[in-house]
Design a protein around this motif. Structure first.
Motif, PDB file in Angstrom:
ATOM      1  N   GLY A 202       0.773  -1.235   0.000  1.00 21.89           N
ATOM      2  CA  GLY A 202       0.000   0.000   0.000  1.00 21.89           C
ATOM      3  C   GLY A 202       0.799   1.278   0.000  1.00 21.89           C
ATOM      4  N   GLY A 203       2.133   1.179  -0.027  1.00 21.97           N
ATOM      5  CA  GLY A 203       2.959   2.373  -0.025  1.00 21.97           C
ATOM      6  C   GLY A 203       3.179   2.923  -1.421  1.00 21.97           C
ATOM      7  N   ALA A 204       3.930   4.028  -1.491  1.00 19.32           N
ATOM      8  CA  ALA A 204       4.217   4.652  -2.782  1.00 19.32           C
ATOM      9  C   ALA A 204       5.378   3.983  -3.497  1.00 19.32           C
ATOM     10  N   GLY A 205       6.246   3.282  -2.730  1.00 14.14           N
ATOM     11  CA  GLY A 205       7.373   2.585  -3.336  1.00 14.14           C
ATOM     12  C   GLY A 205       8.349   3.506  -4.037  1.00 14.14           C
ATOM     13  N   ALA A 206       8.524   4.721  -3.504  1.00 14.96           N
ATOM     14  CA  ALA A 206       9.352   5.715  -4.192  1.00 14.96           C
ATOM     15  C   ALA A 206      10.844   5.448  -4.056  1.00 14.96           C
ATOM     16  N   GLY A 207      11.248   4.715  -3.032  1.00 16.23           N
ATOM     17  CA  GLY A 207      12.662   4.419  -2.855  1.00 16.23           C
ATOM     18  C   GLY A 207      13.348   5.384  -1.907  1.00 16.23           C
ATOM     19  N   ALA A 208      14.531   4.963  -1.430  1.00 26.20           N
ATOM     20  CA  ALA A 208      15.248   5.719  -0.408  1.00 26.20           C
ATOM     21  C   ALA A 208      15.793   7.046  -0.923  1.00 26.20           C
ATOM     22  N   VAL A 209      16.216   7.094  -2.191  1.00 25.86           N
ATOM     23  CA  VAL A 209      16.768   8.340  -2.733  1.00 25.86           C
ATOM     24  C   VAL A 209      15.700   9.430  -2.746  1.00 25.86           C
ATOM     25  N   ALA A 210      14.515   9.093  -3.222  1.00 28.44           N
ATOM     26  CA  ALA A 210      13.423  10.069  -3.245  1.00 28.44           C
ATOM     27  C   ALA A 210      13.022  10.465  -1.827  1.00 28.44           C
ATOM     28  N   TYR A 211      13.048   9.494  -0.909  1.00 26.16           N
ATOM     29  CA  TYR A 211      12.632   9.795   0.468  1.00 26.16           C
ATOM     30  C   TYR A 211      13.577  10.804   1.121  1.00 26.16           C
ATOM     31  N   VAL A 212      14.893  10.581   1.012  1.00 26.19           N
ATOM     32  CA  VAL A 212      15.819  11.519   1.661  1.00 26.19           C
ATOM     33  C   VAL A 212      15.780  12.882   0.972  1.00 26.19           C
ATOM     34  N   ALA A 213      15.483  12.899  -0.337  1.00 23.84           N
ATOM     35  CA  ALA A 213      15.328  14.183  -1.023  1.00 23.84           C
ATOM     36  C   ALA A 213      14.148  14.955  -0.439  1.00 23.84           C
TER      37      ALA A 213
ATOM     38  N   ALA B  16      21.630   6.057   0.255  1.00 26.64           N
ATOM     39  CA  ALA B  16      20.259   5.767  -0.162  1.00 26.64           C
ATOM     40  C   ALA B  16      20.237   4.861  -1.391  1.00 26.64           C
ATOM     41  N   GLN B  17      21.163   5.080  -2.312  1.00 25.34           N
ATOM     42  CA  GLN B  17      21.220   4.235  -3.501  1.00 25.34           C
ATOM     43  C   GLN B  17      21.621   2.809  -3.140  1.00 25.34           C
ATOM     44  N   LEU B  18      22.514   2.658  -2.168  1.00 22.99           N
ATOM     45  CA  LEU B  18      22.884   1.315  -1.711  1.00 22.99           C
ATOM     46  C   LEU B  18      21.662   0.577  -1.171  1.00 22.99           C
ATOM     47  N   ILE B  19      20.811   1.288  -0.432  1.00 21.27           N
ATOM     48  CA  ILE B  19      19.583   0.667   0.077  1.00 21.27           C
ATOM     49  C   ILE B  19      18.716   0.198  -1.081  1.00 21.27           C
ATOM     50  N   GLU B  20      18.550   1.049  -2.080  1.00 17.08           N
ATOM     51  CA  GLU B  20      17.712   0.680  -3.222  1.00 17.08           C
ATOM     52  C   GLU B  20      18.295  -0.506  -3.991  1.00 17.08           C
ATOM     53  N   ASP B  21      19.625  -0.600  -4.017  1.00 19.79           N
ATOM     54  CA  ASP B  21      20.278  -1.687  -4.746  1.00 19.79           C
ATOM     55  C   ASP B  21      20.376  -2.971  -3.924  1.00 19.79           C
TER      56      ASP B  21
END
Length: 377
Positions: A60-71, A302-307
């Motif tokens: 149910g989330g937006a799934g935007a990823g860590a990079v977008a979140y920290v931005a 953040a990119q490491l988290i996404e990867d």
């Protein structure tokens, strides 16, 4: 590694910037003085999908990823770091369930958290030297198929406004104290009491209080991630907390240097703006440089988290860097503005108080050192 935001990440950051300018800039100073929980603002954040921004789409989330979140956090923190703190603690509590919960827990708890229908938070810390040790330690006993919690969790953010507490507690008897376990506790559970709110230096608007558990009885279904698995859950969440707080700190630093730069352009000394003086330029350049270097570290982590790569050491490095230089950003900015910057009618005192919180709370300033040292071959 490409440090440019993609189109979706850029749009999310832009949306956060526009939200902050419209809804946070007008209230930030008043919120700092009143400390009142900004319920209307949090509801608006939910309407913009920020409360579920980092949560997976599958739950149910937006799934935007860590990079977008920290931005988004960096943009929000430029206007009001207290609101970013509320959002971070909600996100961490929600992520605990999304990442460690079973299918039933994910389907029951995460969708309303992602929509902002409920607010989450973590309850990790205690007044003793470690969890499970000390006069107020939160201990758990088994009674049949149930768990019973007794004790106190300290310095809980979102206390009193959270609908769901992700609680770390130590199992009794003593021989079982190999670690601690995590429980999902509804804010309205009988026996759960929120103590009077603690007055803090900054980040006012995000309520902080001790939470007392007096014979709080929970079903087995409230256990998250299995017994004595709390260490792994805590390490994962604290690493993310380091990253999120680093983004907050950068946002505060950027707000300070922008304000100082504008002041320097308007302040006339010796017949010209002080922005033309080399000493002032050096102060501004150092703050901008620290923000830029730290932001590169935040983006990489953040990119490491996404990867799906290990990220705890990178998060610790960014946290440690900003713990050392975060306050200096505010001191240098205040130096530019002189006595005016020290005055309460200017924003720098609020930013100074807030940046102390982002470098001390959730992941304390000395927390990353062991992680970094252990990673050195």
């Amino acid at each position: 590694m490409n440090f440019e935001l993609n189109e979706e990440q850029h749009l999310i950051g832009q949306s956060a910037r526009e939200f902050a300018k419209e809804f946070l800039d007008p209230i930030a100073a008043d919120l700092d003085h009143s400390g009142e929980y900004p319920r209307d603002v949090i509801e608006r954040l939910a309407g913009y999908d920020f409360l579920g921004l980092l949560l997976p789409e599958a739950v149910g989330g937006a799934g935007a990823g860590a990079v977008a979140y920290v931005a988004a956090i960096e943009e929000i923190s430029q206007s009001c770091a207290a609101v970013a703190t509320i959002l971070n603690n909600h996100t961490l509590g929600s992520l605990a369930i999304a990442e460690w919960g079973n299918d039933t827990q994910k389907s029951e708890f995460v969708p309303p958290l992602a929509k902002g229908e409920r607010l989450a938070t973590l309850a990790i810390y205690e007044n003793g030297p470690a969890s499970g040790i000390g006069p107020d330690a939160l201990l758990v006993s088994r009674q049949g198929d149930n768990y019973v919690l007794n004790g106190t969790k300290a310095f809980v953010r979102n206390a009193g406004v959270a609908d769901l507490y992700v609680v770390f507690a130590t199992l009794e008897p003593a021989e079982d104290k190999k670690g601690f376990s995590v429980f999902l506790v509804d804010g309205g559970t009988p026996g759960l009491t929120v103590a009077p709110r603690l007055e803090t230096m900054g980040l006012n608007g995000c309520p902080v209080a001790h939470v007392v558990f007096n014979n709080v009885t929970l079903p087995a279904a409230a256990l998250l991630g299995g017994e004595n698995n709390g260490d792994a859950i805590a390490q994962s969440l604290l690493a993310k907390a380091s990253l999120f707080e680093a983004a907050q700190t950068i946002g505060i630093g950027k707000a300070a240097v922008k304000h100082a730069a504008e002041y320097a352009k308007q302040r006339i000394q010796f017949g010209r703006p002080i922005a033309a003086l080399q000493a002032i330029q050096t102060l501004l350049a150092e703050v901008a440089t620290d923000c830029h270097l730290a932001w590169l570290g935040v983006q990489r982590t953040a990119q490491l988290i996404e990867d799906g790569e290990p990220f705890a050491t990178d998060a610790a490095i960014v946290k440690a860097f900003l713990a050392r230089f975060g306050s200096k950003m505010l001191i240098d900015s205040c130096q530019v503005e002189g006595g005016f910057g020290y005055s309460e009618f200017m924003p720098l005192p609020r930013l100074f108080r807030d940046i102390a919180g982002t470098t001390l709370l959730d992941a304390p300033a000395d927390f990353p050192d062991k992680i970094i040292a252990d990673s050195i071959a």
